[in-house]
Design a protein around this motif. Structure first.
Motif, PDB file in Angstrom:
ATOM      1  N   HIS A  17       1.629   9.694   4.693  1.00  0.00           N
ATOM      2  CA  HIS A  17       2.911  10.319   5.008  1.00  0.00           C
ATOM      3  C   HIS A  17       4.074   9.394   4.654  1.00  0.00           C
ATOM      4  CE1 HIS A  17       1.921  14.066   7.414  1.00  0.00           C
ATOM      5  NE2 HIS A  17       0.764  13.609   7.013  1.00  0.00           N
ATOM      6  N   ALA A  18       3.906   8.100   4.876  1.00  0.00           N
ATOM      7  CA  ALA A  18       4.962   7.159   4.489  1.00  0.00           C
ATOM      8  C   ALA A  18       5.147   7.152   2.977  1.00  0.00           C
ATOM      9  CB  ALA A  18       4.616   5.761   4.996  1.00  0.00           C
ATOM     10  N   ALA A  19       4.044   7.215   2.229  1.00  0.00           N
ATOM     11  CA  ALA A  19       4.131   7.220   0.769  1.00  0.00           C
ATOM     12  C   ALA A  19       4.761   8.511   0.256  1.00  0.00           C
ATOM     13  CB  ALA A  19       2.736   7.034   0.178  1.00  0.00           C
ATOM     14  N   ILE A  20       4.422   9.626   0.882  1.00  0.00           N
ATOM     15  CA  ILE A  20       5.013  10.908   0.467  1.00  0.00           C
ATOM     16  C   ILE A  20       6.517  10.895   0.700  1.00  0.00           C
ATOM     17  CG2 ILE A  20       5.126  13.364   1.077  1.00  0.00           C
ATOM     18  CD1 ILE A  20       2.042  13.145   1.496  1.00  0.00           C
ATOM     19  N   LEU A  67       0.824  -1.203   0.000  1.00  0.00           N
ATOM     20  CA  LEU A  67       0.000   0.000   0.000  1.00  0.00           C
ATOM     21  C   LEU A  67       0.863   1.260   0.000  1.00  0.00           C
ATOM     22  CD1 LEU A  67      -2.860   1.025  -0.075  1.00  0.00           C
ATOM     23  CD2 LEU A  67      -2.969   0.824   2.417  1.00  0.00           C
ATOM     24  N   ILE A  68       1.941   1.261   0.785  1.00  0.00           N
ATOM     25  CA  ILE A  68       2.843   2.418   0.787  1.00  0.00           C
ATOM     26  C   ILE A  68       3.469   2.609  -0.592  1.00  0.00           C
ATOM     27  CG2 ILE A  68       5.007   3.322   1.721  1.00  0.00           C
ATOM     28  CD1 ILE A  68       4.281   1.921   4.376  1.00  0.00           C
ATOM     29  N   GLU A  69       3.949   1.520  -1.187  1.00  0.00           N
ATOM     30  CA  GLU A  69       4.606   1.615  -2.490  1.00  0.00           C
ATOM     31  C   GLU A  69       3.626   2.029  -3.584  1.00  0.00           C
ATOM     32  OE1 GLU A  69       7.695   1.891  -4.940  1.00  0.00           O
ATOM     33  OE2 GLU A  69       7.886   1.344  -2.826  1.00  0.00           O
ATOM     34  N   ASP A  70       2.406   1.502  -3.522  1.00  0.00           N
ATOM     35  CA  ASP A  70       1.419   1.843  -4.546  1.00  0.00           C
ATOM     36  C   ASP A  70       0.999   3.307  -4.454  1.00  0.00           C
ATOM     37  OD1 ASP A  70       1.513  -0.731  -5.496  1.00  0.00           O
ATOM     38  OD2 ASP A  70      -0.273  -1.409  -4.436  1.00  0.00           O
ATOM     39  N   LEU A  71       0.817   3.798  -3.245  1.00  0.00           N
ATOM     40  CA  LEU A  71       0.500   5.219  -3.077  1.00  0.00           C
ATOM     41  C   LEU A  71       1.655   6.087  -3.557  1.00  0.00           C
ATOM     42  CD1 LEU A  71      -1.241   5.227   0.428  1.00  0.00           C
ATOM     43  CD2 LEU A  71      -2.305   5.837  -1.755  1.00  0.00           C
ATOM     44  N   ALA A  72       2.881   5.686  -3.239  1.00  0.00           N
ATOM     45  CA  ALA A  72       4.047   6.457  -3.684  1.00  0.00           C
ATOM     46  C   ALA A  72       4.115   6.503  -5.202  1.00  0.00           C
ATOM     47  CB  ALA A  72       5.325   5.847  -3.101  1.00  0.00           C
ATOM     48  N   GLN A  73       3.830   5.374  -5.869  1.00  0.00           N
ATOM     49  CA  GLN A  73       3.835   5.339  -7.334  1.00  0.00           C
ATOM     50  C   GLN A  73       2.814   6.327  -7.902  1.00  0.00           C
ATOM     51  OE1 GLN A  73       1.484   2.365  -8.977  1.00  0.00           O
ATOM     52  NE2 GLN A  73       2.444   2.314 -11.001  1.00  0.00           N
ATOM     53  N   LEU A  74       1.627   6.354  -7.333  1.00  0.00           N
ATOM     54  CA  LEU A  74       0.613   7.285  -7.802  1.00  0.00           C
ATOM     55  C   LEU A  74       1.069   8.732  -7.610  1.00  0.00           C
ATOM     56  CD1 LEU A  74      -2.615   5.536  -6.453  1.00  0.00           C
ATOM     57  CD2 LEU A  74      -1.959   5.790  -8.851  1.00  0.00           C
ATOM     58  N   LEU A  75       1.652   9.029  -6.460  1.00  0.00           N
ATOM     59  CA  LEU A  75       2.087  10.398  -6.182  1.00  0.00           C
ATOM     60  C   LEU A  75       3.204  10.838  -7.125  1.00  0.00           C
ATOM     61  CD1 LEU A  75       2.008  10.255  -2.283  1.00  0.00           C
ATOM     62  CD2 LEU A  75       0.501  11.611  -3.742  1.00  0.00           C
ATOM     63  N   VAL A  76       4.136   9.950  -7.414  1.00  0.00           N
ATOM     64  CA  VAL A  76       5.221  10.289  -8.338  1.00  0.00           C
ATOM     65  C   VAL A  76       4.647  10.577  -9.724  1.00  0.00           C
ATOM     66  CG1 VAL A  76       7.256   9.390  -9.534  1.00  0.00           C
ATOM     67  CG2 VAL A  76       7.014   9.078  -7.064  1.00  0.00           C
ATOM     68  N   GLY A  77       3.653   9.782 -10.148  1.00  0.00           N
ATOM     69  CA  GLY A  77       3.044  10.000 -11.453  1.00  0.00           C
ATOM     70  C   GLY A  77       2.206  11.260 -11.520  1.00  0.00           C
ATOM     71  N   LEU A  78       1.488  11.547 -10.440  1.00  0.00           N
ATOM     72  CA  LEU A  78       0.591  12.704 -10.434  1.00  0.00           C
ATOM     73  C   LEU A  78       1.318  14.020 -10.190  1.00  0.00           C
ATOM     74  CD1 LEU A  78      -2.202  11.021  -8.327  1.00  0.00           C
ATOM     75  CD2 LEU A  78      -2.538  11.934 -10.626  1.00  0.00           C
ATOM     76  N   ARG A  79       2.437  13.973  -9.459  1.00  0.00           N
ATOM     77  CA  ARG A  79       3.209  15.158  -9.095  1.00  0.00           C
ATOM     78  C   ARG A  79       2.310  16.258  -8.525  1.00  0.00           C
ATOM     79  NH1 ARG A  79       4.452  13.805 -13.906  1.00  0.00           N
ATOM     80  NH2 ARG A  79       3.811  15.725 -14.939  1.00  0.00           N
TER      81      ARG A  79
END
Length: 644
Positions: free
Chosen positions: A232-235, A183-195
């Protein structure tokens, strides 16, 4: 598997961020958290035409009964977990259509999104406004075997993985599974893509209380807290891949313990949106547990950003240099405009060492250099194994900063849950060149550490007080005494030294219920002007207070600020006996006023027509002209003129 057109657009990383509209991402546990706790901020973003994507981690299926508890319909309603989840999705679709100015029957497109873990999430977006959308992870409260699980259990590592709940109108037809790491990694992937330029979450560290040792109660829903911890972990993970974003953390159920900070108009708009959410779409009912009952739930009567997130701390040193500190992507940054800030100037941020900052920063300038303070959480461990500490760094950008030094926590050797009750640090420099750092403590009073002239820190001191909120304001009077102000449900608490370097006494300033923390300025005559927003209107009130004996004038309203939310920024005008105030107005833009003389007559008012994402601060040109500073969507510190 090739990406669909919608999925490719969602995760596109090719175009430069500066060419895109402002991107807002909300990460919540449940499909109404954003509407209850982030509005009207969210609604302003939707109406502005910006890109808005809200990520919901759970299905929120509760007991499966789509009816108002304690009603006849509830007693007779069947348990349909998938159906109730579907109703919540329909409610959210109706609410976002309403917020964007469309009819609640507006059409939506449903697609799947492939995630880093190999699992699928659902992307739902308005057909006529594809920049407005939802991402649904659909995590269920019960596994396929019937075992009870929750997002909180997943974060706390009480379960290894969590299943999803299927829904009739979803393109996902098989149960997905997520581990904590997934879940942390998937959220991080979305955030990197969305910027995203701004990420909104709930409070990762809500206040806790305990009737007895081990019997710990959170003032917020455990899944609200867990969703914020995952966010926060994903960010933090996305930051390592270049994400730079302003983070805003919002109070959830804790709102019910504090006066409302919304005026009647904003509250009615919020209630209407929640009512639409409850009614849903034509022939697709929404969440009937909400609906028309929303007015009875006081936790929805505020929109409160916590632990000073999004704020700017700005100071001018004795050599005339100007510095500002804040945080981007939970990482500390500094802006250095130099000795001559000018209108329309923009300054890019410089990173400071360290990461995982859970508050914005406080800064003082002493003979030892610049000293910066923040809250830091050291791990993604379950709460009982995590730490929360005040940290400090000292130095300059030219010569470098020391590594962060821990100042600990007033409760680090006591019950584990007490350390999570502290607020954002505030700092001050006394007339004796000693540094002070203050935090609201678990007992809702004030704690302090003091560094001597050599920079050696003493022990944490309990300065007393009760019912204090998390964000504080400090000021040093001309005689070198330090004063600390903070809001309570009944008024404003003030701690004052009777002599420079001496002890503190506390008194309650009976100004009525404030809607948030105060700010303070110094008059030419040496008195304090204390400003605050009043509850249920947002209008700004003021008292004049003597720092010598603590006496103060009766509170009065200044006829300005109604309908806005957020902190007030205050500064004295060095050219004349005047005080400048700035805040975010009812439309989310910066508004300022200049008050002249002892009678505080308004002599200039203005609006800066820019949506304000974070906080505001005051600076000055070399000739003393006040400039309003704010952080732009791309993270630059921008100075706005006030002479037009």
């Amino acid at each position: 598997m090739p990406l669909s057109e919608g999925e490719a657009a969602l995760l596109d990383t090719s175009s430069p961020r500066g060419d895109q509209p402002t991107v807002h991402v909300q990460i919540c546990a449940h499909l109404d958290d954003d509407l209850y706790f982030m509005n009207p901020d969210l609604q302003r973003a939707v109406r502005s035409g910006d890109e808005v994507l809200s990520i919901f981690l759970t299905a929120g299926e509760d007991d499966g009964k789509n009816a108002l508890p304690d009603s006849v319909k509830y007693r007779n309603a069947p348990r349909d977990f998938s159906g109730y989840y579907g109703a919540r999705v329909h409610g959210s679709q109706a609410a976002y259509a309403h917020m964007s100015g469309k009819d609640r029957s507006a059409s939506w497109i449903h697609e799947t999104v492939g995630l880093a873990s190999g699992a699928l999430a659902e992307h739902v977006f308005l057909e006529d406004a594809p920049h407005i959308g939802l991402i649904l992870f659909s995590l269920a409260k019960r596994s396929r075997t019937g075992a009870v699980s929750s997002l909180h259990h997943l974060w706390e590592e009480r379960i290894d993985q969590q299943d999803t709940l299927l829904r009739a109108d979803s393109p996902i037809t098989s149960v997905q599974q997520f581990t904590k790491a997934d879940l942390i990694e998937d959220l991080a992937q979305l955030l990197v893509g969305l910027r995203p330029h701004v990420v909104r979450t709930l409070n990762p560290l809500p206040q806790k209380s305990a009737e007895a040792e081990g019997d710990v109660t959170s003032h917020d829903h455990r899944e609200h807290e867990a969703s914020a911890l995952f966010a926060h972990a994903a960010i933090d993970r996305a930051r390592r891949h270049g994400l730079s974003t302003t983070m805003l953390t919002y109070r959830g159920y804790e709102n019910k313990y504090w006066p409302s900070n919304l005026d009647k108009t904003r509250l009615q708009e919020k209630h209407l949106t929640l009512t639409v959410y409850g009614r849903g779409r034509p022939n697709q009912p929404g969440d009937r547990k909400v609906g028309d009952a929303v007015r009875k739930r006081p936790y929805g009567n505020s929109c409160a950003v916590r632990r000073n997130t999004g704020a700017i701390s700005l100071l001018r040193t004795t050599d005339g240099s100007c510095y500002a500190v804040g945080s981007l992507s939970a990482s500390p940054v500094m802006w250095v405009p130099g000795a001559s800030p000018s209108p329309e100037m923009q300054v890019a941020p410089d990173s400071l060492p360290g990461a995982r900052i859970l508050s914005d920063l406080a800064i003082v300038s002493s003979s030892r250099g610049l000293e910066v303070f923040a809250l830091r959480s050291q791990s993604d461990e379950p709460l009982r194994r995590r730490t929360l500490e005040v940290v400090s760094a000292r130095g300059s950008l030219q010569e470098g900063f020391t590594p962060w030094t821990t100042l600990g926590n007033p409760y680090e050797r006591k019950a584990w849950y007490k350390q999570f009750g502290i607020g954002a640090p505030a700092a001050a420099l006394g007339g004796d060149d000693r540094s002070y750092v203050f935090v609201r403590n678990f007992g809702s009073g004030l704690s302090c550490r003091i560094a001597d002239k050599e920079g050696t820190w003493g022990k944490w001191l309990d300065l007393g007080g009760a019912d204090l909120d998390t964000d504080l304001t400090t000021i040093t009077s001309p005689d070198g005494c330090v004063h600390v102000f903070g809001n309570t449900p009944e008024g404003i608490l003030c701690w004052s030294q009777e002599m420079s370097g001496g002890g503190f006494s506390v008194k309650l300033l009976k100004v009525g219920p404030p809607a948030g923390p105060p700010d303070v300025s110094l008059t030419d005559g040496g008195d304090f002007l204390v400003f605050w927003r009043t509850a249920e209107s947002g209008e700004v009130g003021v008292i004049r207070m003597s720092p010598l004996d603590g006496n103060y004038t009766p509170p009065q309203l200044i006829g300005w600020g109604a309908g806005g939310t957020g902190r007030i920024a205050v500064t004295a005008d060095p050219r004349q006996p005047a005080t400048w105030l700035a805040t975010r107005n009812a439309h989310g833009m910066a508004e300022f006023v200049c008050l002249l003389g002892d009678n505080l007559a308004s002599v200039r008012r203005g609006i800066i027509p820019l949506p304000i994402i974070g906080g505001l601060a005051w600076a000055q040109t070399q000739d003393g002209q006040p400039l309003l500073a704010t952080v732009t969507p791309i993270g630059n510190l921008m100075f706005c003129p006030t002479n037009s």
